[in-house]
Design a protein around this motif. Structure first.
Motif, mmCIF file in Angstrom:
data_model
loop_
_atom_site.group_PDB
_atom_site.id
_atom_site.type_symbol
_atom_site.label_atom_id
_atom_site.label_comp_id
_atom_site.label_asym_id
_atom_site.label_seq_id
_atom_site.Cartn_x
_atom_site.Cartn_y
_atom_site.Cartn_z
ATOM 1 N N THR A 300 0.838 -1.202 0.000
ATOM 2 C CA THR A 300 0.000 0.000 0.000
ATOM 3 C C THR A 300 0.870 1.249 0.000
ATOM 4 O O THR A 300 0.589 2.226 -0.712
ATOM 5 C CB THR A 300 -0.932 -0.002 1.224
ATOM 6 N N GLU A 301 1.941 1.214 0.768
ATOM 7 C CA GLU A 301 2.856 2.362 0.790
ATOM 8 C C GLU A 301 3.465 2.611 -0.582
ATOM 9 O O GLU A 301 3.634 3.762 -1.004
ATOM 10 C CB GLU A 301 3.956 2.123 1.826
ATOM 11 N N LEU A 302 3.775 1.537 -1.300
ATOM 12 C CA LEU A 302 4.426 1.680 -2.605
ATOM 13 C C LEU A 302 3.497 2.261 -3.665
ATOM 14 O O LEU A 302 3.953 2.948 -4.579
ATOM 15 C CB LEU A 302 4.972 0.328 -3.065
ATOM 16 N N ILE A 303 2.188 2.006 -3.580
ATOM 17 C CA ILE A 303 1.286 2.539 -4.615
ATOM 18 C C ILE A 303 0.640 3.860 -4.222
ATOM 19 O O ILE A 303 0.023 4.526 -5.062
ATOM 20 C CB ILE A 303 0.182 1.529 -5.000
ATOM 21 N N THR A 304 0.768 4.248 -2.944
ATOM 22 C CA THR A 304 0.187 5.528 -2.511
ATOM 23 C C THR A 304 1.227 6.571 -2.137
ATOM 24 O O THR A 304 0.918 7.768 -2.105
ATOM 25 C CB THR A 304 -0.736 5.322 -1.287
ATOM 26 N N GLY A 305 2.444 6.129 -1.817
ATOM 27 C CA GLY A 305 3.474 7.060 -1.378
ATOM 28 C C GLY A 305 3.282 7.521 0.054
ATOM 29 O O GLY A 305 3.940 8.474 0.503
ATOM 30 N N ILE A 306 2.407 6.854 0.810
ATOM 31 C CA ILE A 306 2.121 7.233 2.196
ATOM 32 C C ILE A 306 2.818 6.270 3.146
ATOM 33 O O ILE A 306 2.669 5.057 3.025
ATOM 34 C CB ILE A 306 0.600 7.226 2.456
ATOM 35 N N ASP A 307 3.590 6.798 4.091
ATOM 36 C CA ASP A 307 4.257 5.997 5.108
ATOM 37 C C ASP A 307 3.254 5.742 6.231
ATOM 38 O O ASP A 307 2.939 6.637 7.018
ATOM 39 C CB ASP A 307 5.488 6.738 5.639
ATOM 40 N N LEU A 308 2.739 4.533 6.316
ATOM 41 C CA LEU A 308 1.698 4.212 7.293
ATOM 42 C C LEU A 308 2.200 4.290 8.730
ATOM 43 O O LEU A 308 1.461 4.684 9.633
ATOM 44 C CB LEU A 308 1.115 2.833 7.001
ATOM 45 N N VAL A 309 3.444 3.907 8.956
ATOM 46 C CA VAL A 309 4.003 3.998 10.300
ATOM 47 C C VAL A 309 4.098 5.460 10.736
ATOM 48 O O VAL A 309 3.762 5.807 11.880
ATOM 49 C CB VAL A 309 5.373 3.304 10.378
ATOM 50 N N GLU A 310 4.536 6.319 9.850
ATOM 51 C CA GLU A 310 4.605 7.740 10.179
ATOM 52 C C GLU A 310 3.222 8.286 10.511
ATOM 53 O O GLU A 310 3.055 9.047 11.482
ATOM 54 C CB GLU A 310 5.204 8.534 9.015
ATOM 55 N N GLU A 311 2.216 7.907 9.720
ATOM 56 C CA GLU A 311 0.858 8.383 9.979
ATOM 57 C C GLU A 311 0.356 7.886 11.329
ATOM 58 O O GLU A 311 -0.314 8.615 12.068
ATOM 59 C CB GLU A 311 -0.090 7.943 8.863
#
Length: 669
Positions: A300-311
């Motif tokens: 998911t991080e690779l296709i959205t560019g969002i770092d889930l851990v950071e969020e």
């Protein structure tokens, strides 16, 4: 923002969380058991605290040890990763009482979604589509059989507090329902301390698709599209991808909106995942909500560019989401392969030991634009313990299209070197090249359907065998003759001019005669007298992999010397090639083959394990298929059955004993 956080976990997920924390300028604290004293996550952290013996229930699962470590180091918050205490409401309450922030959802959401029976009721009330089933408590096996008959076979028997495939069985008959109930109940009690069981309809031809969500304390809730996790073995995910090749935009939107509705119904805050089962007509049904970070979050991080851990960290610190639903897109395609310490040729039995070789593919962007990411918590020399999950790494690739992402994964797996223990790299590599997988025509039954008799090394086709024979001959040439300049990587740079070299390569009943004709700046090869062609080998003595370039195609294999030949692994193949000079090859046919010892009179342990139950006694007559013993390994119970009828002559172990691989459990007359 927090200045210091403690990661209440181990292995690759602890390392992954530390990477984000370090980038955010947050100091990290690791915790470790006796078995993890020299682990990678311990060395990676700014501080580390010992919390007990190797057994998880005496270390990583003890909330008071984690809280004491927070107090000792001044950690303001705890990230639990996944597994262990990540969905333990009592742990969250204990942290809150001490003024320590839990980086995850609030207790209300964990309690509501942690119980599968309660969660399905809440989901139904929130307008989420659910699977037909019996959500009440089931007293015993007789009631389980009655309920299963009323629902209609096949049914899924599941632990209410379950997860990770534990405490879960599929039943097609009354007998399977009875045994499945007993095994699920026992497994649930030992894994979760909660033996409640429920039963629901098993959806045939299902696909496992899940929605990633993010929610903050201000009520902003988003869905970050889906992941497909249909490639599973014993309900344990093996390969995941994002997005799904099956969903259309309308179904994705409907699943996403229902997931958001469920999250809002329990005032969810943090990252979470809503899992669905989807049938062949794209009807979808709620399975469960995981109130934690998922193993497969990197795709998911690779296709959205969002770092889930950071969020997760920012939400726990009181920040609001900086993006809107309209800003969440799908950029390219990502694949994740779970690399496990297990033997695919022996029923995927866990493998323990030390990693004598560990050389993962290089991370980062490749020349063709694809990206390789490897989340791991081991290094060369690390030990794979029987006390924890056997995962070695999560290898991910990204490409503009599904095809390019799969091709990048296949190439990365071919260069992934793991030694000292058995591993499943050949298996996931074979899947990457499987036509059905590549077409996207998959269900959760893919592995059982495509490998009904278990996974066996595929015999190479004629062209592949010829290419392997060429590579083996080129390797042999360098092995038997090490001229000056051996440090050079290219064969054409180290072989003298006007030299000839011939070897016979044997694999089973197949053989190839390969001749090398060496010129000043290149090498030409001929197979069985064919027209010579130019070949190039990227290998040097001592290297772990060899890449053959022939006819504008490159193939990479793991190469290891064996008696009279070479073991070559790659592209899902695992072959031991015999290499003979021409005058020796005819004599090799006359050599007797070693016959394996007859072990049919013994029940042996297929893995390192603990004896949970012995179901028969000395002198007892047993029949083929009868359960003989139950052993536990890596938190999973396994029933060992009689392969033939006979009489138990001796029993060599007792309940509670520890077993090594191939230890004798009992002998038959």
């Amino acid at each position: 923002m927090f200045k210091k956080i403690l990661i209440a976990n181990r292995g690759e997920i602890a390392c992954r969380i530390m990477k984000t924390a370090r980038r955010m300028g947050i100091a990290t604290v690791a915790v470790y058991s006796d078995a993890d004293r020299t682990a990678v996550h311990v060395a990676m952290a700014d501080e580390a605290v010992h919390i007990g013996p190797a057994q998880a229930n005496r270390s990583y699962l003890l909330a008071d040890r984690i809280i004491a470590a927070c107090k000792q180091t001044g950690a303001e918050a705890v990230h639990p990763g996944y597994g262990f205490l990540s969905e333990n409401a009592s742990f969250c309450k204990a942290l809150e009482a001490e003024g320590i922030v839990f980086i995850g959802p609030k207790v209300k959401a964990i309690e509501a979604m942690g119980d599968k029976i309660t969660s399905k009721t809440i989901a139904a009330n929130a307008g989420v589509s659910t699977v037909p089933g019996h959500m009440g408590l089931i007293a015993d096996a007789d009631e389980a059989v009655k309920i299963a008959g009323e629902i209609g076979y096949p049914v899924m028997i599941k632990a209410s507090a379950g997860g990770g495939g534990k405490g879960m069985r599929i039943a097609w008959t009354d007998a399977e329902a009875r045994e499945g109930f007993d095994r699920s109940k026992s497994e649930a009690a030992s894994s979760f301390g909660d033996d409640r069981i429920f039963i629901e309809k098993f959806v045939e031809e299902p696909r496992h698709i899940e929605i990633q969500i993010l929610a903050d304390a201000a009520g902003n809730t988003l869905y970050l599209n889906e992941r497909e996790c249909s490639i599973q073995r014993r309900n344990q995910k093996v390969i995941e991808e994002a997005p799904s090749p099956f969903l259309d935009a309308a179904t994705r939107k409907a699943m996403g909106e229902q997931s958001v509705a469920l999250a809002r119904a329990v005032d969810y805050q943090s990252a979470g995942t809503v899992e669905f089962i989807v049938d062949k007509n794209r009807n979808f049904y709620f399975l469960e909500m995981n109130t934690r970070l998922q193993v497969e979050h990197p795709v998911t991080e690779l296709i959205t560019g969002i770092d889930l851990v950071e969020e997760m960290i920012r939400i726990a610190a009181g920040e609001t989401l900086a993006m809107t639903q309209a800003e969440i897109g799908i950029d390219g395609w990502a694949i994740e392969s779970r690399v496990y310490a297990e033997n695919p040729y022996r029923g995927f039995l866990p493998s323990t030991g030390r990693l004598t070789r560990y050389r993962p593919p290089e991370e980062g962007q490749r020349a063709d634009g694809t990206i390789v990411r490897n989340d791991t918590g081991v290094e060369e020399g690390s030990a794979i313990s029987m006390f924890y999950d056997p995962m070695i790494a999560k290898l991910c690739t990204w490409g503009r299209t599904r095809e390019t992402a799969i091709d990048a994964m296949a190439e990365a797996l071919d260069t992934f070197v793991v030694g000292g223990i058995e591993h499943n790299v050949p298996f996931v590599t074979a899947i990457m090249r499987h036509p059905r997988w590549r077409s996207g025509d998959i269900t959760t039954g893919f592995i059982a359907e495509e490998y009904p008799d278990g996974f066996q090394s595929v015999h190479p086709d004629a062209e592949t065998l010829s290419r392997m024979a060429i590579a083996a001959t080129l390797v042999e040439r360098l092995r038997v003759r090490r001229p000056v300049g051996v440090e050079a990587r290219r064969l054409s740079n180290v072989i003298p001019v006007a030299d000839h070299f011939t070897r016979v390569i044997v694999l089973g009943d197949d053989r190839r005669t390969v001749s090398l004709m060496e010129a000043e700046d290149h090498v030409r090869v001929s197979v069985d007298g064919s027209k010579p062609v130019t070949a190039d080998l990227d290998w040097r003595p001592g290297a772990l992999t060899a890449t053959l370039t022939l006819a504008d195609r490159a193939d990479t294999w793991r190469v290891d010397p064996v008696t009279s030949g070479l073991r070559m692994r790659g592209a899902g193949l695992d072959a031991q090639l015999k290499i003979y000079p021409e005058h020796i090859a005819p004599l090799a046919r006359l050599m007797p083959e070693k016959v394996p010892a007859d072990m049919s009179k013994f029940l042996i342990s297929p893995m390192p394990a603990t004896v949970m139950s012995l179901l028969v006694a000395t002198g007892e007559e047993v029949f083929e298929g009868q359960p003989l013993a139950i052993i536990e390994a890596m938190k999973m119970e396994n029933v060992l059955r009689a392969e033939r009828s006979g009489k138990v002559e001796t029993i060599a172990v007792a309940e509670g004993d520890s077993l090594a691989v191939d230890d004798v459990i009992m002998e038959f007359a």
